[in-house]
Scaffold this active site. Structure first.
Site, mmCIF file in Angstrom:
data_model
loop_
_atom_site.group_PDB
_atom_site.id
_atom_site.type_symbol
_atom_site.label_atom_id
_atom_site.label_comp_id
_atom_site.label_asym_id
_atom_site.label_seq_id
_atom_site.Cartn_x
_atom_site.Cartn_y
_atom_site.Cartn_z
ATOM 1 N N CYS A 80 21.531 9.312 59.313
ATOM 2 C CA CYS A 80 22.720 9.730 58.391
ATOM 3 C C CYS A 80 23.503 8.593 57.840
ATOM 4 O O CYS A 80 23.820 7.561 58.647
ATOM 5 C CB CYS A 80 23.643 10.919 59.120
ATOM 6 S SG CYS A 80 24.728 11.379 57.948
ATOM 7 N N TYR A 86 32.024 15.724 64.796
ATOM 8 C CA TYR A 86 31.666 16.881 65.405
ATOM 9 C C TYR A 86 29.991 16.859 65.618
ATOM 10 O O TYR A 86 29.280 17.734 66.227
ATOM 11 C CB TYR A 86 32.019 18.314 64.784
ATOM 12 C CG TYR A 86 31.854 18.380 63.241
ATOM 13 C CD1 TYR A 86 30.557 18.454 63.032
ATOM 14 C CD2 TYR A 86 32.661 18.122 62.386
ATOM 15 C CE1 TYR A 86 30.163 18.533 61.700
ATOM 16 C CE2 TYR A 86 32.567 18.294 61.018
ATOM 17 C CZ TYR A 86 31.157 18.177 60.437
ATOM 18 O OH TYR A 86 30.916 18.469 59.241
ATOM 19 N N LYS A 215 27.375 26.330 47.679
ATOM 20 C CA LYS A 215 28.217 26.529 48.987
ATOM 21 C C LYS A 215 28.557 25.134 49.789
ATOM 22 O O LYS A 215 28.192 24.307 49.580
ATOM 23 C CB LYS A 215 26.866 26.927 49.911
ATOM 24 C CG LYS A 215 26.371 28.304 49.430
ATOM 25 C CD LYS A 215 25.567 29.283 50.566
ATOM 26 C CE LYS A 215 25.335 30.494 50.089
ATOM 27 N NZ LYS A 215 23.999 30.954 51.199
ATOM 28 N N LEU A 318 13.944 29.883 62.135
ATOM 29 C CA LEU A 318 13.352 28.722 62.806
ATOM 30 C C LEU A 318 13.787 27.462 62.758
ATOM 31 O O LEU A 318 13.925 27.292 61.168
ATOM 32 C CB LEU A 318 11.769 28.881 62.892
ATOM 33 C CG LEU A 318 11.332 30.536 63.364
ATOM 34 C CD1 LEU A 318 9.777 30.554 63.141
ATOM 35 C CD2 LEU A 318 11.788 30.704 64.731
ATOM 36 N N CYS A 329 15.716 28.571 68.591
ATOM 37 C CA CYS A 329 17.415 29.026 68.582
ATOM 38 C C CYS A 329 18.160 27.685 68.418
ATOM 39 O O CYS A 329 17.934 26.802 69.157
ATOM 40 C CB CYS A 329 17.705 29.664 69.861
ATOM 41 S SG CYS A 329 19.505 30.161 69.890
ATOM 42 N N ASP A 606 58.315 16.281 65.013
ATOM 43 C CA ASP A 606 57.958 17.248 64.225
ATOM 44 C C ASP A 606 56.947 18.473 65.002
ATOM 45 O O ASP A 606 57.313 19.588 64.576
ATOM 46 C CB ASP A 606 57.179 16.764 62.874
ATOM 47 C CG ASP A 606 56.849 18.030 61.842
ATOM 48 O OD1 ASP A 606 55.604 18.040 61.392
ATOM 49 O OD2 ASP A 606 57.523 18.663 61.523
#
Length: 636
Positions: A80, A86, A215, A318, A329, A606
């Site tokens: 990547c 995350y 999306k 899948l 899964c 703050d």
């Protein structure tokens, strides 16, 4: 893309020239010289028969709970060009050797097999799929598969504007773009790279080319970007977007914490406070998203509720990892290698038996959020880019909904309409440097927070703040003349054009006396606004880079390093702050260090002011500076 026939069985019938049909439909064997029915009549007859004798979905892709898996996600690469917190551990991930990754032909072989058995949607993921050199060719090859209705891609958007015209011609029909914040500085903090404006260009290009909806996947994490929910929804007023808010999910290396997760219901409550008329849309079968729309808005919003309200009962997905493992899964750690069987020459039937056995073992539902967090699983980057995720969550922290720093420096919140006008009309907002955050601890008796602009050295805990007097070293550091006024006493900026470039380093500190109540909440990370230490830390880094915009006569300095560290002092119910800055140039960086420490302290105030206003900010001082003609300074 070829239209999908009435059923897979029909495809086999039409390809067949044998004397009988495996489905049981009568078939006429045509012989040379003999008259026959027209092709149209024959096709109509077979379709009618198959409508009356519907063929079952592939047994190999149907699990023991009757779920039919018609959606396949294929990871094209583990690599990547971003480092989302995350998604990937801060230290990176060990990449699979190239020889162990699926080749293009192996990817297409598996895709053909799955489509033949009933898969009608394939999504290409990563890593980042658009960094694979042959991604356009792969899409074109998939487009030729009879029965495949949808080819989608999930991307971080960095290369999207450049490649999308080619991908559209090749047959790409759906796009998911990951974007966790609308604030450029926060974007860099989350992904540890530049590129916000490229992502916005990619979204704009997708809309321009007619994709609808486009999306946009947003992973929501408490204390970092949940304050941007309304801004994201406002985007859908005039744009054909489906903004998908994703609950923060645990993966190996992303330091998942239940307190960081903002649940679907909490997000929905926030939206309904602004738009009470928000209406729920009908859910599609096997959909992972709960969709809503503000009446009159062009787009819509959705929620991916993997953690708080799983959708395992209708799961039809899948996954094939880049190294050829089948995952039934996303949250399971069970995998079976299809690559190994391919490479030893397994037949199609043998592969189907292996796939069918894996699908048959799929559980009714995943283990639940707390069990998943303890489960050993791949980091998300090694599964797929997914609906997009990171270590500490994305977005500029929710410093305050009323007075956060947003696009430029620290000040009043920029109005959303003005902010988005800038983003969509050329994206000319200021670009900030790479940020990398380090989290050193999170609970009693001590919490530490350290953030630095570069990450080539190990973080250090903040040492005890000293109140000893300063001891200068080297040549006299001060002058009896003020340098920022001219001969008439008017403010003037110092001309540094003739000064030599030298390495400049400065360290400053501050102390915030919180009091016992606020201190305890900060220590246990229980403030409603979010993680005060992380927010203050990021605010300090951002402030250092914006010093010349805040202090009128300061020169702009290209900082090569910023580090902000915070440490709790339980004896004083205080937070000690230390900020260090480094640059090479003709002017010092002590103002940048002092600004970072001061703004980090103001941000703590703050974050805690709702609990107590009896908070004291003090001891803002320069600890040391090195470099420059006036010599070094060290407070001892």
């Amino acid at each position: 893309m070829a239209a999908r026939p009435v059923s897979r069985m029909l495809q086999r019938v039409l390809r067949s020239s044998v004397r009988s049909c495996s489905s049981g439909a009568p078939v006429t064997q045509h012989r040379p010289g003999e008259p026959s029915q027209t092709a149209v009549e024959e096709l109509s007859r077979r379709r009618q028969f198959l409508r009356e004798h519907a063929a079952p979905f592939s047994a190999f892709l149907t699990d023991s709970f009757g779920r039919q898996h018609s959606y396949l996600r294929i990871s094209l690469t583990e690599k990547c060009n971003l480092r989302c917190q995350y998604c990937m551990p801060e230290e990176g991930v060990p990449l699979t050797p190239k020889a162990d990754l699926l080749t293009t032909e192996e990817i297409l072989t598996l895709a053909r097999l799955f489509v033949k058995e009933g898969v009608d949607k394939i999504r290409l993921t990563g890593g980042e799929p658009l960094i694979r050199p042959d991604v356009v060719d792969i899409v074109a090859q998939l487009h030729r598969l009879e029965g495949l209705r949808t080819i989608g891609i999930t991307t971080n958007g960095i290369n999207l504007a450049r490649l999308l015209p080619q991908l559209q011609k090749a047959g790409l029909s759906a796009i998911n773009i990951s974007l966790d914040t609308l604030v450029p500085a926060k974007f860099e903090f989350i992904v540890r790279r530049k590129g916000f404006h490229k992502v916005m260009e990619g979204i704009h290009k997708a809309i321009e080319l007619g994709y609808s909806p486009v999306k946009v996947n947003c992973v929501v994490m408490r204390g970092l970007n949940e304050d941007e929910l309304l801004d994201f929804v406002a985007l859908t007023e005039g744009l054909p977007l489906d903004v998908r808010f994703i609950e923060y999910m645990p993966f190996d290396g992303n330091k998942w914490n239940f307190k960081k997760m903002v649940s679907y219901k909490e997000m929905l409550d926030t939206l309904r406070q602004q738009w009470p008329e928000l209406e729920k849309l009908p859910e599609e079968e096997s959909s992972t998203a709960k969709a809503f729309k503000v009446p009159g808005f062009r787009g819509q919003v959705s929620f991916i509720t993997s953690m708080s309200e799983h959708f395992c009962g209708t799961c039809n997905r899948l996954r094939i990892t880049a190294d050829g493992n089948l995952k039934v899964c996303l949250f399971g750690n069970s995998e079976v290698s299809l690559r190994d069987h391919l490479r030893v020459g397994a037949s199609e039937e043998e592969l189907l038996q292996i796939i069918g056995a894996a699908v048959g073992r799929k559980k009714r539902q995943h283990a639940g959020m707390f069990s998943i967090a303890q489960m050993k699983n791949r980091p998300m980057i090694l599964i797929e880019l997914l609906l997009m995720l990171q270590d500490s969550p994305p977005a500029i922290p929710s410093i305050s909904s009323q007075d956060p720093f947003r696009v430029q420096g620290i000040g009043h919140r920029v109005s959303f309409s003005n902010q988005m006008a800038t983003l969509w009309k050329g994206c000319q907002g200021p670009r900030t440097s790479l940020l990398a955050q380090r989290w050193l601890g999170s609970g009693p008796p001590q919490r530490h927070c350290s953030s630095r602009l570069d990450s080539d050295t190990n973080p250090k805990c903040l040492s005890a703040v000293s109140r000893a007097p300063a001891t200068p070293s080297g040549p006299p550091p001060t002058s009896d003349q003020l340098t920022h006024v001219d001969a008439e006493g008017r403010a003037a900026m110092v001309d540094v054009g003739g000064k030599p470039d030298t390495e400049r380093v400065a360290v400053a500190s501050a102390v915030v006396l919180l009091g016992p109540v606020a201190f305890k909440l900060v220590q246990k990370n229980q403030l409603k606004k979010g993680d005060a230490l992380v927010v203050a830390q990021l605010a300090g880094v951002q402030a250092a880079k914006q010093t010349s915009q805040l202090i009128p006569l300061c020169h702009h300095v290209a900082l090569s390093h910023v580090e902000v560290q915070l440490e709790l002092d339980s004896t004083r119910h205080a937070v000690g702050i230390q900020a260090s800055c480094r640059a090479r140039g003709p002017t010092g960086v002590e103002m940048e260090a002092l600004t970072a420490a001061a703004v980090a302290a103001l941000t703590l105030y703050d974050m805690c002011k709702a609990v107590s206003r009896d908070i004291v900010l003090g001891e803002i001082k320069l600890i040391s500076k090195t470099g420059g003609q006036r010599g070094d300074f060290h407070r001892t």
